[in-house]
Motif scaffolding. Structure first.
Motif, PDB file in Angstrom:
ATOM      1  N   ASN A  80       0.818  -1.220   0.000  1.00 42.42           N
ATOM      2  CA  ASN A  80       0.000   0.000   0.000  1.00 42.42           C
ATOM      3  C   ASN A  80       0.850   1.269   0.000  1.00 42.42           C
ATOM      4  N   MET A  81       2.183   1.093  -0.114  1.00 39.66           N
ATOM      5  CA  MET A  81       3.071   2.265  -0.057  1.00 39.66           C
ATOM      6  C   MET A  81       3.524   2.689  -1.436  1.00 39.66           C
ATOM      7  N   GLN A  82       3.619   3.987  -1.593  1.00 42.21           N
ATOM      8  CA  GLN A  82       4.020   4.538  -2.890  1.00 42.21           C
ATOM      9  C   GLN A  82       4.968   5.710  -2.685  1.00 42.21           C
ATOM     10  N   PHE A  83       6.051   5.695  -3.429  1.00 42.06           N
ATOM     11  CA  PHE A  83       7.057   6.761  -3.354  1.00 42.06           C
ATOM     12  C   PHE A  83       6.565   7.971  -4.161  1.00 42.06           C
ATOM     13  N   ALA A  84       6.779   9.171  -3.663  1.00 44.61           N
ATOM     14  CA  ALA A  84       6.355  10.370  -4.407  1.00 44.61           C
ATOM     15  C   ALA A  84       7.249  11.543  -4.028  1.00 44.61           C
ATOM     16  N   ASP A  85       7.190  12.610  -4.825  1.00 44.41           N
ATOM     17  CA  ASP A  85       7.966  13.801  -4.450  1.00 44.41           C
ATOM     18  C   ASP A  85       7.217  14.519  -3.325  1.00 44.41           C
ATOM     19  N   ILE A  86       7.905  15.394  -2.642  1.00 43.13           N
ATOM     20  CA  ILE A  86       7.329  15.998  -1.431  1.00 43.13           C
ATOM     21  C   ILE A  86       6.029  16.759  -1.725  1.00 43.13           C
ATOM     22  N   ASP A  87       5.985  17.462  -2.869  1.00 40.89           N
ATOM     23  CA  ASP A  87       4.771  18.245  -3.162  1.00 40.89           C
ATOM     24  C   ASP A  87       3.568  17.343  -3.418  1.00 40.89           C
ATOM     25  N   THR A  88       3.800  16.197  -4.049  1.00 42.68           N
ATOM     26  CA  THR A  88       2.701  15.249  -4.276  1.00 42.68           C
ATOM     27  C   THR A  88       2.231  14.689  -2.937  1.00 42.68           C
ATOM     28  N   VAL A  89       3.182  14.333  -2.067  1.00 43.27           N
ATOM     29  CA  VAL A  89       2.809  13.814  -0.743  1.00 43.27           C
ATOM     30  C   VAL A  89       1.939  14.843  -0.021  1.00 43.27           C
ATOM     31  N   LEU A  90       2.360  16.096  -0.075  1.00 39.55           N
ATOM     32  CA  LEU A  90       1.611  17.137   0.643  1.00 39.55           C
ATOM     33  C   LEU A  90       0.242  17.393   0.027  1.00 39.55           C
ATOM     34  N   SER A  91       0.167  17.396  -1.285  1.00 40.12           N
ATOM     35  CA  SER A  91      -1.108  17.785  -1.908  1.00 40.12           C
ATOM     36  C   SER A  91      -2.118  16.640  -1.973  1.00 40.12           C
ATOM     37  N   GLU A  92      -1.638  15.392  -1.863  1.00 42.02           N
ATOM     38  CA  GLU A  92      -2.591  14.273  -2.002  1.00 42.02           C
ATOM     39  C   GLU A  92      -2.946  13.580  -0.685  1.00 42.02           C
ATOM     40  N   SER A  93      -2.269  13.954   0.395  1.00 44.21           N
ATOM     41  CA  SER A  93      -2.493  13.213   1.647  1.00 44.21           C
ATOM     42  C   SER A  93      -3.570  13.840   2.522  1.00 44.21           C
ATOM     43  N   ASP A  94      -4.258  12.985   3.262  1.00 46.86           N
ATOM     44  CA  ASP A  94      -5.259  13.447   4.220  1.00 46.86           C
ATOM     45  C   ASP A  94      -4.625  13.689   5.588  1.00 46.86           C
ATOM     46  N   ILE A  95      -3.498  13.006   5.793  1.00 48.09           N
ATOM     47  CA  ILE A  95      -2.712  13.204   7.015  1.00 48.09           C
ATOM     48  C   ILE A  95      -1.249  13.199   6.593  1.00 48.09           C
ATOM     49  N   VAL A  96      -0.490  14.189   7.051  1.00 50.58           N
ATOM     50  CA  VAL A  96       0.940  14.241   6.731  1.00 50.58           C
ATOM     51  C   VAL A  96       1.705  14.119   8.036  1.00 50.58           C
ATOM     52  N   SER A  97       2.571  13.119   8.126  1.00 46.91           N
ATOM     53  CA  SER A  97       3.337  12.917   9.357  1.00 46.91           C
ATOM     54  C   SER A  97       4.830  13.043   9.066  1.00 46.91           C
ATOM     55  N   ILE A  98       5.504  13.799   9.897  1.00 47.14           N
ATOM     56  CA  ILE A  98       6.917  14.123   9.642  1.00 47.14           C
ATOM     57  C   ILE A  98       7.845  13.166  10.404  1.00 47.14           C
ATOM     58  N   HIS A  99       8.804  12.593   9.673  1.00 48.53           N
ATOM     59  CA  HIS A  99       9.752  11.645  10.296  1.00 48.53           C
ATOM     60  C   HIS A  99      11.169  11.842   9.787  1.00 48.53           C
ATOM     61  N   VAL A 100      11.555  13.097   9.589  1.00 46.90           N
ATOM     62  CA  VAL A 100      12.934  13.384   9.157  1.00 46.90           C
ATOM     63  C   VAL A 100      13.718  13.938  10.344  1.00 46.90           C
ATOM     64  N   PRO A 101      15.034  13.734  10.335  1.00 45.66           N
ATOM     65  CA  PRO A 101      15.831  14.379  11.387  1.00 45.66           C
ATOM     66  C   PRO A 101      15.949  15.876  11.093  1.00 45.66           C
ATOM     67  N   LEU A 102      16.312  16.650  12.090  1.00 47.06           N
ATOM     68  CA  LEU A 102      16.554  18.076  11.860  1.00 47.06           C
ATOM     69  C   LEU A 102      17.986  18.266  11.372  1.00 47.06           C
ATOM     70  N   THR A 103      18.109  18.815  10.167  1.00 43.33           N
ATOM     71  CA  THR A 103      19.419  19.147   9.598  1.00 43.33           C
ATOM     72  C   THR A 103      19.276  20.525   8.953  1.00 43.33           C
ATOM     73  N   LYS A 104      20.376  21.029   8.389  1.00 45.10           N
ATOM     74  CA  LYS A 104      20.217  22.339   7.740  1.00 45.10           C
ATOM     75  C   LYS A 104      19.283  22.225   6.523  1.00 45.10           C
ATOM     76  N   ASP A 105      19.160  21.040   5.949  1.00 45.22           N
ATOM     77  CA  ASP A 105      18.268  20.860   4.795  1.00 45.22           C
ATOM     78  C   ASP A 105      16.801  20.691   5.191  1.00 45.22           C
ATOM     79  N   THR A 106      16.545  20.241   6.412  1.00 41.77           N
ATOM     80  CA  THR A 106      15.141  20.029   6.805  1.00 41.77           C
ATOM     81  C   THR A 106      14.613  21.160   7.692  1.00 41.77           C
TER      82      THR A 106
END
Ligand code: GLV
Length: 320
Positions: A174-200
């Motif tokens: 049931n998992m599908q890889f997508a770019d960040i904008d697609t994840v944000l625009s198509e999801s009903d719930i967005v959950s963040i699981h990245v570490p904090l770095t200068k890029d995030t």
């Protein structure tokens, strides 16, 4: 464990966390430091500790430690991955259910005497999870553990990470890889699981929040500064999203007067996603094992800065 092989100076005073001044004063003659994520360990602290061989943090996140500065000085940095993964994933599911099914709001309604009519059809309704799309920003250990649990709710999961995780997709179809904008625009719930770095840092800013559905929820159990708080407050105020559940903040502790505390559709927790009795015990043990291993000149179970092995090999830090 530490007392068996080391002399310890434990910070026990009422002042918590220790002030920077105190940390700098106390660290002067120390060979090792076991710290928490509330202790900022930068070049100035390391300069004050010429004997320091290892910084063992009792946390999986290590954004509070200046890793390049530690590596440069031949200081080993260790952390506690793996042992809190399940606790954080369980809590993430809890936050998702709490905010979508309005559990905290419901509790407040009863306690404040506002449950004044019996059962009624549209009282405190929220979206069902089944059939919805969940977006995961970051698919490391915690992202995968969260995906596994959420899959039992029969949801579709979109995920964004720097690399596609074929291994996970094989197990969870049931998992599908997508770019960040697609994840944000198509999801009903967005959950963040990245570490904090200068890029995030502020990865989820005004532009990204605007991409989310008006009916979507944002969940953050990673690190506060990954989300631009001001932008999030604006998004909630202006109804760009339906709600949020947050365990981490740019400012911790979050003051009770903070604008985020004013929304009924926001669930707040005081950085406790890993706070199971079991996880905290395992974190303590792993932090101690990491520290002891370095002082014994052995490979620690969870080394952050592998390059340090070349700068100051393990046999050069061995002292017990
Ligand atoms: C908690 O936030 C951790 O990094 O362990």
């Amino acid at each position: 464990m530490l007392r068996e092989c080391c002399e310890i100076e434990l910070h026990e005073s009422k002042e918590y966390p220790p002030s920077r001044e105190e940390l700098i004063k106390k660290i002067r003659d120390k060979d090792a430091l076991l710290c928490l994520l509330t202790d900022k360990i930068d070049a100035e602290v390391m300069d004050a500790a010429p004997n320091l061989k290892v910084i063992s943090t009792y946390s999986v996140g290590f954004d509070h430690i200046d890793i390049p500065e530690a590596t440069k000085r031949g200081i080993y940095v260790t952390h506690t991955p793996g042992v809190l993964t399940d606790a954080v994933a369980e809590f993430t599911v809890g936050l998702i259910l709490a905010v979508t099914r309005r559990i905290v709001e419901a509790d407040k309604i009863i306690r404040s005497g506002q449950w004044d009519k019996p059962w009624n059809p549209y009282f405190l309704t929220g979206p069902e999870l089944k059939g919805k799309t969940i977006g995961l920003i970051g698919l490391g250990r915690i992202g995968v553990a969260t995906a596994k649990r959420l899959s039992s709710f029969e949801v579709k999961i979109l995920y964004y990470d720097l690399e596609r995780r074929w291994d996970v997709e094989t197990v969870l179809p049931n998992m599908q890889f997508a770019d960040i904008d697609t994840v944000l625009s198509e999801s009903d719930i967005v959950s963040i699981h990245v570490p904090l770095t200068k890029d995030t840092y502020h990865l989820i800013n005004e532009e990204k929040l605007k991409k989310m559905k008006k009916t979507a929820y944002l969940i953050n159990t990673a690190r506060g500064p990954v989300v631009d708080t001001e932008a999030l407050v604006k998004a909630l105020r202006e109804g760009w999203i339906a709600g949020a559940a947050l365990d981490v903040f740019e400012q911790e502790p979050l003051p009770p007067t903070h604008p985020l505390t004013k929304f009924d559709n926001v669930v707040l927790a005081p950085h406790i996603a890993s706070a199971t009795i079991e996880a905290r015990q395992r974190m303590a043990e792993l932090a101690a094992r990491n520290l002891i291993a370095v002082l014994k000149g052995e490979m620690p179970p969870a080394l952050v800065n592998k390059e340090v092995l070349k700068i100051r090999p393990l046999e050069k830090v061995k002292m017990i």
